[in-house]
Design a protein around this motif. Structure first.
Motif: not given
Length: 320
Positions: A145, A148, A150-153, A176, A197
Motif C-alpha cells: 500500500a 503504491q 492510491g492504487k489499492l482499494s 488506500i 483488493h
C-alpha cells in the motif's frame, strides 16, 4: 358523564389493558427488519434468532432484508412501523452508534425513534485479501500500500467494515481507496473477482470464503485471536500495534411501543438468544452471546456512540 371524567376513565382503562396486551403478545407473526443484505452476519443472526423465537412462542417470524443507503433504509422503515411490538429491528452499531458520526443528517434518530429491547451479541472481523494480491501478511499489505499509494482499494458494506478499513489506513499511514457497497456479501463477491483488493469484514461473511480458498485471510481485528482460526494473528500482533475493532448486534422496536410489550419481547428474545441453535451460530462465527435489559442497552448504546465518535475522529473521517 362529564367529558373530562370520561377521558380519565378511558385512560385508566387503556392502562389496565396494557398488561393484558403483553400477556397475549405475540398472537400473530412478528417481522424482523434487517438493514443489511441476505447472507450478511446480521441476516444470518436474525434468521437463527427468528427460528428460536418461533420455537418459544409458536408464532412465525418473517425476516425482511432492507439493505442500502448505509443501512438508512432498514432503520427508517423500522422507525416508522406500528408501535405494537410486531416489527423488530435486528441491527448493529452501524445504525445505532456509528452513522450519526459519519453523516450530517440521518432519516431517523437512533435514540428518539427507537425503544431498546436487548443486546444480542458481540463479534470481531477478519482481514481478507484477493488471492492474486502478492501479499502473505499484514506487513506485506502495508508495504504494498505504501509502495503504491492510491492504487489499492478496500470494500465495505457496513460502518463497522468501513471504520475498520479507515482505522487501518490511519494507523499504518497508508493511502488506500475505500469503495462502498450496499452490504458486505456483495463486497466479498467483488473481492473474490478482483474488483477490490482487500476488506475487513465480519467473520460470518469472510471466514467461510477464506476456508474455501476463495480469498486469503491475513489477520483478525480484535485484541485476541479467534478459536475459529487460531493460526491467524491479530492485526495488532501482525504489526499494527493497538489495533482493535469489533461490532455488536441488538434489537430495537419503534419509540412509543408500550413498556409491557417491550418487557415481554425482551423476555422472549433473551430466552431465544440462549437456545442451542442460536448458540451454535454464535460459536461457528466466533461471536459472544449477550443479554441486557432495555435500560442497559440504552446506556450501552450511549457509551458506544461516544466511542465510535472518537474512533471516527481519530481516523480523520469528515461527515458526509
Amino acid at each position: 358523564m362529564h367529558s373530562s371524567t370520561r377521558r380519565i376513565l378511558l385512560a385508566a382503562g387503556a392502562l389496565l389493558a396494557l398488561p393484558a396486551l403483553a400477556q397475549n403478545y405475540p398472537d400473530k407473526p412478528i417481522t424482523f427488519i434487517v438493514p443489511f443484505a441476505a447472507g450478511s452476519a446480521t441476516d444470518q443472526l436474525a434468521r437463527a434468532l427468528g427460528q428460536a423465537v418461533t420455537t418459544e412462542t409458536k408464532q412465525s417470524v418473517v425476516v425482511e432484508n432492507k439493505p442500502g443507503a448505509n443501512a438508512f433504509i432498514g432503520a427508517q422503515a423500522a422507525a416508522k412501523a406500528p408501535k405494537d411490538g410486531y416489527t423488530v429491528l435486528i441491527t448493529t452499531n452501524t445504525t445505532h452508534a456509528a452513522n450519526e458520526h459519519l453523516f450530517k443528517t440521518l432519516p431517523y434518530d437512533p435514540v428518539k425513534d427507537f425503544e431498546p429491547v436487548t443486546l444480542l451479541s458481540k463479534g470481531g472481523q477478519i482481514l481478507v485479501v484477493n488471492n492474486d494480491l502478492p501479499v502473505k501478511s499484514v506487513q506485506d499489505l502495508v508495504k504494498l500500500a505504501k509502495a503504491q499509494p492510491g492504487k489499492l482499494s478496500f470494500g465495505y458494506g457496513s460502518s463497522s467494515s468501513r471504520i475498520a478499513g479507515e482505522l487501518f489506513k490511519q494507523m499504518t499511514g497508508s493511502y488506500i481507496v475505500g469503495i462502498p457497497y450496499r452490504s458486505n456479501p456483495p463486497a466479498v463477491t467483488d473481492l473474490i473477482g478482483g474488483q477490490i483488493h482487500f476488506m475487513i469484514t465480519d467473520m460470518a461473511t469472510g471466514l467461510p470464503q477464506a476456508k474455501a480458498g476463495k480469498v486469503k485471510a491475513l489477520a483478525v481485528s480484535t485484541s485476541k485471536r479467534t478459536p475459529l482460526a487460531p493460526e491467524l494473528p491479530t492485526i495488532s500482533e501482525a504489526g499494527v500495534k493497538g489495533y482493535d475493532m469489533g461490532f455488536w448486534f441488538a434489537a430495537y422496536v419503534p419509540a412509543g411501543t408500550p413498556a409491557p410489550v417491550v418487557a415481554r419481547l425482551n423476555e422472549i428474545l433473551v430466552k431465544a438468544n440462549r437456545q442451542q441453535s442460536v448458540a451454535n451460530f454464535y460459536a461457528q462465527n466466533g461471536f459472544e452471546t449477550l443479554a441486557s435489559t432495555p435500560e442497559e442497552l440504552r446506556k450501552f448504546q450511549a457509551g458506544e456512540s461516544d466511542k465510535w465518535k472518537k474512533i471516527i475522529g481519530a481516523a480523520g473521517i469528515q461527515k458526509e
